[in-house]
Write a protein that holds these residues in place. Structure first.
Motif, PDB file in Angstrom:
ATOM      1  N   MET A   1      34.772 -23.348  28.590  1.00 30.73           N
ATOM      2  CA  MET A   1      34.556 -24.855  28.975  1.00 30.73           C
ATOM      3  C   MET A   1      35.850 -25.605  28.333  1.00 30.73           C
ATOM      4  O   MET A   1      36.356 -25.350  27.166  1.00 30.73           O
ATOM      5  N   THR A   2      36.554 -26.375  29.174  1.00 32.08           N
ATOM      6  CA  THR A   2      37.730 -27.175  28.698  1.00 32.08           C
ATOM      7  C   THR A   2      37.265 -28.224  27.797  1.00 32.08           C
ATOM      8  O   THR A   2      35.999 -28.669  27.941  1.00 32.08           O
ATOM      9  N   TRP A   3      38.357 -29.109  27.263  1.00 32.46           N
ATOM     10  CA  TRP A   3      38.015 -29.974  26.271  1.00 32.46           C
ATOM     11  C   TRP A   3      37.463 -31.307  27.061  1.00 32.46           C
ATOM     12  O   TRP A   3      36.444 -32.274  26.794  1.00 32.46           O
ATOM     13  N   VAL A   4      37.642 -31.201  28.595  1.00 33.59           N
ATOM     14  CA  VAL A   4      37.271 -32.306  29.168  1.00 33.59           C
ATOM     15  C   VAL A   4      35.654 -32.290  29.624  1.00 33.59           C
ATOM     16  O   VAL A   4      35.312 -33.299  29.491  1.00 33.59           O
ATOM     17  N   GLU A   5      35.399 -31.207  30.063  1.00 33.65           N
ATOM     18  CA  GLU A   5      33.957 -30.863  30.150  1.00 33.65           C
ATOM     19  C   GLU A   5      33.084 -31.081  28.766  1.00 33.65           C
ATOM     20  O   GLU A   5      32.267 -31.400  28.989  1.00 33.65           O
ATOM     21  N   ALA A   6      33.727 -30.718  27.870  1.00 38.21           N
ATOM     22  CA  ALA A   6      33.042 -31.017  26.483  1.00 38.21           C
ATOM     23  C   ALA A   6      32.923 -32.306  26.114  1.00 38.21           C
ATOM     24  O   ALA A   6      31.683 -32.942  25.648  1.00 38.21           O
ATOM     25  N   ILE A   7      33.911 -33.034  26.635  1.00 38.21           N
ATOM     26  CA  ILE A   7      33.494 -34.797  26.657  1.00 38.21           C
ATOM     27  C   ILE A   7      32.318 -35.153  27.502  1.00 38.21           C
ATOM     28  O   ILE A   7      31.640 -35.993  26.945  1.00 38.21           O
ATOM     29  N   GLY A   8      32.389 -34.507  28.668  1.00 40.65           N
ATOM     30  CA  GLY A   8      31.195 -35.017  29.507  1.00 40.65           C
ATOM     31  C   GLY A   8      29.899 -34.654  29.033  1.00 40.65           C
ATOM     32  O   GLY A   8      28.807 -35.425  28.971  1.00 40.65           O
ATOM     33  N   TRP A   9      29.970 -33.352  28.424  1.00 42.28           N
ATOM     34  CA  TRP A   9      28.455 -32.957  27.848  1.00 42.28           C
ATOM     35  C   TRP A   9      28.229 -33.867  26.609  1.00 42.28           C
ATOM     36  O   TRP A   9      27.048 -33.989  26.394  1.00 42.28           O
ATOM     37  N   LEU A  10      29.224 -34.264  25.659  1.00 41.69           N
ATOM     38  CA  LEU A  10      28.930 -35.221  24.723  1.00 41.69           C
ATOM     39  C   LEU A  10      28.299 -36.438  25.340  1.00 41.69           C
ATOM     40  O   LEU A  10      27.659 -37.180  24.649  1.00 41.69           O
ATOM     41  N   GLY A  11      29.003 -36.980  26.363  1.00 45.09           N
ATOM     42  CA  GLY A  11      28.511 -38.213  26.791  1.00 45.09           C
ATOM     43  C   GLY A  11      26.931 -38.173  27.603  1.00 45.09           C
ATOM     44  O   GLY A  11      26.208 -39.059  27.145  1.00 45.09           O
ATOM     45  N   ALA A  12      26.882 -37.038  27.948  1.00 47.51           N
ATOM     46  CA  ALA A  12      25.186 -36.730  28.366  1.00 47.51           C
ATOM     47  C   ALA A  12      24.397 -36.582  27.199  1.00 47.51           C
ATOM     48  O   ALA A  12      23.306 -37.167  27.188  1.00 47.51           O
ATOM     49  N   ALA A  13      24.624 -35.988  26.000  1.00 49.43           N
ATOM     50  CA  ALA A  13      23.929 -35.925  25.032  1.00 49.43           C
ATOM     51  C   ALA A  13      23.847 -37.183  24.356  1.00 49.43           C
ATOM     52  O   ALA A  13      22.743 -37.561  24.037  1.00 49.43           O
ATOM     53  N   LEU A  14      24.994 -38.005  24.219  1.00 51.21           N
ATOM     54  CA  LEU A  14      24.749 -39.340  23.515  1.00 51.21           C
ATOM     55  C   LEU A  14      23.731 -40.230  24.389  1.00 51.21           C
ATOM     56  O   LEU A  14      22.997 -41.094  24.007  1.00 51.21           O
ATOM     57  N   ALA A  15      23.860 -40.169  25.684  1.00 51.01           N
ATOM     58  CA  ALA A  15      22.826 -40.993  26.851  1.00 51.01           C
ATOM     59  C   ALA A  15      21.453 -40.159  26.365  1.00 51.01           C
ATOM     60  O   ALA A  15      20.662 -41.361  26.479  1.00 51.01           O
ATOM     61  N   ILE A  16      21.364 -39.185  26.271  1.00 47.27           N
ATOM     62  CA  ILE A  16      19.716 -38.759  25.952  1.00 47.27           C
ATOM     63  C   ILE A  16      19.370 -39.094  24.720  1.00 47.27           C
ATOM     64  O   ILE A  16      18.310 -39.653  24.508  1.00 47.27           O
ATOM     65  N   ALA A  17      20.195 -39.089  23.677  1.00 47.76           N
ATOM     66  CA  ALA A  17      19.884 -39.692  22.331  1.00 47.76           C
ATOM     67  C   ALA A  17      19.584 -41.229  22.293  1.00 47.76           C
ATOM     68  O   ALA A  17      18.705 -41.657  21.510  1.00 47.76           O
TER      69      ALA A  17
END
Length: 219
Positions: A1-17
């Motif tokens: 996983m690249t750091w860009v993908e990690a940012i995308g997953w972080l955004g998804a987690a924040l949206a769920i939270a």
């Protein structure tokens, strides 16, 4: 996983939270964080629709958060302020009152409340004289059937300000300071009435206890 993908997953987690938040301020804070992270991810990935959405939502969430924080400050200020009606006077209508005039009678339909400017007024059933610069008639707004609980009589001619309950409702919902003012005013009036009632009960109880031995001796 690249750091860009990690940012995308972080955004998804924040949206769920954010969807799980129960109160508005944490929701807005997470919304801002989600917008920043999602905007960063979308810019790196070239996702222009997502960039457009987050560019719109980011300032919107910021404005709403600012408005909520301001509202909380106003509520705190209102809860600690004194019961001053000066700011409400421009919303009220002035009228003259004559000696002996009944502004409202017990059991009447209640549609407005008054602010005493000059003259003397008395709540007949309680035997309480209302001083100048006081609100009267607000209890009808809180009663279940919107009926007057007392009779207000003018003892000495003067002037009053009046405001309808419809206007009170508008101010109540538009101005948190007025909402807290009205709540404190009604609570203060209720507690004062309770103290007077308790004092009267205590007086009658003491009188009955003093009278009982006299009746016994007489018998």
């Amino acid at each position: 996983m690249t750091w860009v993908e990690a940012i995308g997953w972080l955004g998804a987690a924040l949206a769920i939270a954010g969807s799980a938040m129960r109160t508005i301020i944490p929701l807005r804070c997470l919304g801002i964080a989600t917008n920043v992270v999602s905007l960063t991810y979308a810019s790196f990935m070239g996702l222009y629709p997502s960039m457009t959405v987050n560019l719109i939502l980011l300032p919107l969430n910021g404005v709403r958060l600012y408005q909520m924080l301001r509202l909380i400050q106003k509520v705190k200020h209102a809860s600690n302020s004194d019961l001053n009606m000066d700011w409400l006077k421009p919303f009220m209508t002035r009228r003259s009152v004559k000696d002996g005039e009944i502004l409202f009678a017990k059991g009447d339909a209640a549609a407005c409340m008054f602010y005493t400017l000059s003259g003397r007024y008395k709540l007949r059933e309680l035997g309480i004289e209302m001083p100048q610069g006081h609100v009267v008639g607000e209890m009808g707004f809180l009663s279940p059937d919107h009926r007057r609980t007392q009779t207000l009589e003018c003892l000495e001619g003067g002037e009053v300000l009046s405001i309808t309950y419809d206007e009170v409702r508008q101010l109540y919902f538009q101005n948190p300071e007025f909402g807290f003012y009205f709540l404190r005013l009604a609570s203060e009036r209720l507690f004062n009435n309770m103290e007077k009632m308790e004092a009267e009960i205590a007086r009658l109880k003491a009188f009955s206890q003093e009278a009982a031995p006299v009746e016994k001796v007489s018998a």
